[in-house]
Design an enzyme around this catalytic site. Structure first.
Site, PDB file in Angstrom:
ATOM      1  N   TYR A  56      42.273  59.345  -7.901  1.00 34.86           N
ATOM      2  CA  TYR A  56      40.965  60.020  -7.837  1.00 34.86           C
ATOM      3  C   TYR A  56      40.817  61.088  -8.920  1.00 34.86           C
ATOM      4  O   TYR A  56      39.701  61.340  -9.388  1.00 34.86           O
ATOM      5  CB  TYR A  56      40.702  60.583  -6.432  1.00 34.86           C
ATOM      6  N   ARG A  59      39.509  59.107 -11.702  1.00 36.66           N
ATOM      7  CA  ARG A  59      38.096  58.757 -11.498  1.00 36.66           C
ATOM      8  C   ARG A  59      37.214  59.970 -11.799  1.00 36.66           C
ATOM      9  O   ARG A  59      36.153  59.861 -12.391  1.00 36.66           O
ATOM     10  CB  ARG A  59      37.826  58.315 -10.056  1.00 36.66           C
ATOM     11  N   HIS A 109      29.620  57.138   1.187  1.00 37.76           N
ATOM     12  CA  HIS A 109      31.075  56.971   1.024  1.00 37.76           C
ATOM     13  C   HIS A 109      31.736  58.185   0.376  1.00 37.76           C
ATOM     14  O   HIS A 109      32.828  58.083  -0.168  1.00 37.76           O
ATOM     15  CB  HIS A 109      31.377  55.703   0.210  1.00 37.76           C
ATOM     16  N   GLY A 176      22.092  46.541  -6.804  1.00 39.59           N
ATOM     17  CA  GLY A 176      23.452  46.494  -7.333  1.00 39.59           C
ATOM     18  C   GLY A 176      24.541  46.514  -6.274  1.00 39.59           C
ATOM     19  O   GLY A 176      25.598  47.092  -6.488  1.00 39.59           O
ATOM     20  N   THR A 177      24.277  45.892  -5.140  1.00 39.65           N
ATOM     21  CA  THR A 177      25.319  45.835  -4.106  1.00 39.65           C
ATOM     22  C   THR A 177      25.761  44.387  -3.888  1.00 39.65           C
ATOM     23  O   THR A 177      24.996  43.456  -4.070  1.00 39.65           O
ATOM     24  CB  THR A 177      24.855  46.423  -2.753  1.00 39.65           C
ATOM     25  N   ALA A 220      20.263  46.102 -13.800  1.00 33.81           N
ATOM     26  CA  ALA A 220      19.569  47.192 -13.102  1.00 33.81           C
ATOM     27  C   ALA A 220      18.811  48.061 -14.101  1.00 33.81           C
ATOM     28  O   ALA A 220      17.693  48.506 -13.819  1.00 33.81           O
ATOM     29  CB  ALA A 220      20.585  48.032 -12.323  1.00 33.81           C
TER      30      ALA A 220
END
Ligand SMILES: [Zn+2]
Length: 233
Positions: A56, A59, A109, A176-177, A220
Site C-alpha cells: 500500500y 500504491r 472500499h 468501468g466495473t 471511459a
C-alpha cells in the site's frame, strides 16, 4: 431526463486504469503481480504486515505520478452542475475523483491516502509511507495503524447510505466495473427493482451487462464526457 432526478453512479477499476493505475482484476486474482490473499485480506495483514504495508505504500506513492482523466473530470462537472440528487460510489481506493473536483462521493472500499488506528479507531489522512511503526496522530500509539482499505472478507463502507440512494435513484450508471465483485455487482438489480433506469459504460460488456437497460462500450475517457454532455445539454 428531468434535471431534478436522482442519479447514482458506480465507478470501478476501468476508470482509474485510463489514468495509468493498475487495480485488482477479478479475472486472474492478481493486483500488481500479487495474489489478493497475500496483500488484501485481514489474514495477510496479521501474517505479514511488512509486505502489506509495502504494497500500500507503493500504491500511495504511485498516486503522486498520475492525474485524473477526462472521465473523472466529466463526472466532477456533472456533480457540480446537476441540481437533482447525485451520488458517486467508487470502488477505487485512489483519490482521482476528488482531485478532479467531485464532492458527492463515497469510497466504499476505503482510501489508500488514509490510515486507520486499531487502538483508538480514528481514521485520518496519510501522506507518504506508513510502514509497521507508524504512529497514530490521535492517540500517538505506534504500530497499530493500518491502511484504511476494505479488504476482501471485510464489510464495505457506507452500505446503508448507498442502499438508501439506490432506493431513490431514477438512474443508475455503472462505469468501468467488471460486474464481478459483490456487493457492488448487485447494485444494478437493487436500483432496477425500485424502478430506476440503468446504464452501463464500459470498455466491453461486463459480467452483468444483460441486467442494464442501456449500454455504451468504449473508453471511459471518451464515453463518459459524451454522456455527461447529453445529461447537461
Ligand atoms: Zn490511535
Amino acid at each position: 431526463m428531468d434535471r431534478l432526478s436522482n442519479i447514482v453512479i458506480l465507478t470501478g477499476a476501468g476508470i482509474s486504469a485510463e489514468s495509468g493505475l493498475q487495480t485488482f482484476r477479478a479475472a486472474d486474482g492478481l493486483w500488481e503481480g500479487h495474489r489478493v490473499e497475500d496483500v488484501a485480506t485481514p489474514e495477510a495483514f496479521v501474517r505479514n504486515p511488512a509486505l502489506v504495508h509495502q504494497f500500500y505504500d507503493a500504491r500511495r506513492a504511485r498516486l503522486g505520478e498520475v492525474e485524473p482523466n477526462a472521465a473523472h473530470i466529466a463526472l466532477a462537472r456533472l456533480d457540480a452542475e446537476w441540481r437533482g440528487g447525485l451520488l458517486i460510489v467508487t470502488q477505487n481506493v485512489d483519490d482521482l475523483h476528488e482531485r478532479a473536483g467531485a464532492r458527492r462521493l463515497l469510497h466504499m472500499h476505503g482510501e489508500v491516502r488514509k490510515g486507520w488506528c486499531l487502538r483508538c479507531n480514528e481514521r485520518f489522512a496519510w501522506e507518504g509511507a506508513m510502514g509497521e511503526e507508524a504512529a497514530c496522530p490521535s492517540c500517538e500509539t505506534a504500530g497499530m495503524v493500518r491502511p484504511d482499505i476494505v479488504w476482501f472478507g471485510e464489510m464495505p463502507y457506507d452500505m446503508e447510505r448507498i442502499e438508501e440512494a439506490l432506493m431513490k435513484a431514477d438512474l443508475f450508471v455503472s462505469i468501468g466495473t467488471s460486474g464481478a465483485v459483490y456487493p457492488a455487482a448487485g447494485f444494478v438489480q437493487t436500483a432496477a427493482y425500485r424502478g430506476a433506469r440503468t446504464l452501463e459504460i464500459n470498455l466491453e460488456p461486463s459480467q452483468g451487462s444483460l441486467s442494464f437497460d442501456g449500454r455504451r462500450y468504449g473508453r471511459a475517457g471518451e464515453e463518459v464526457p459524451k454522456w455527461v454532455d447529453e445529461m447537461l445539454g
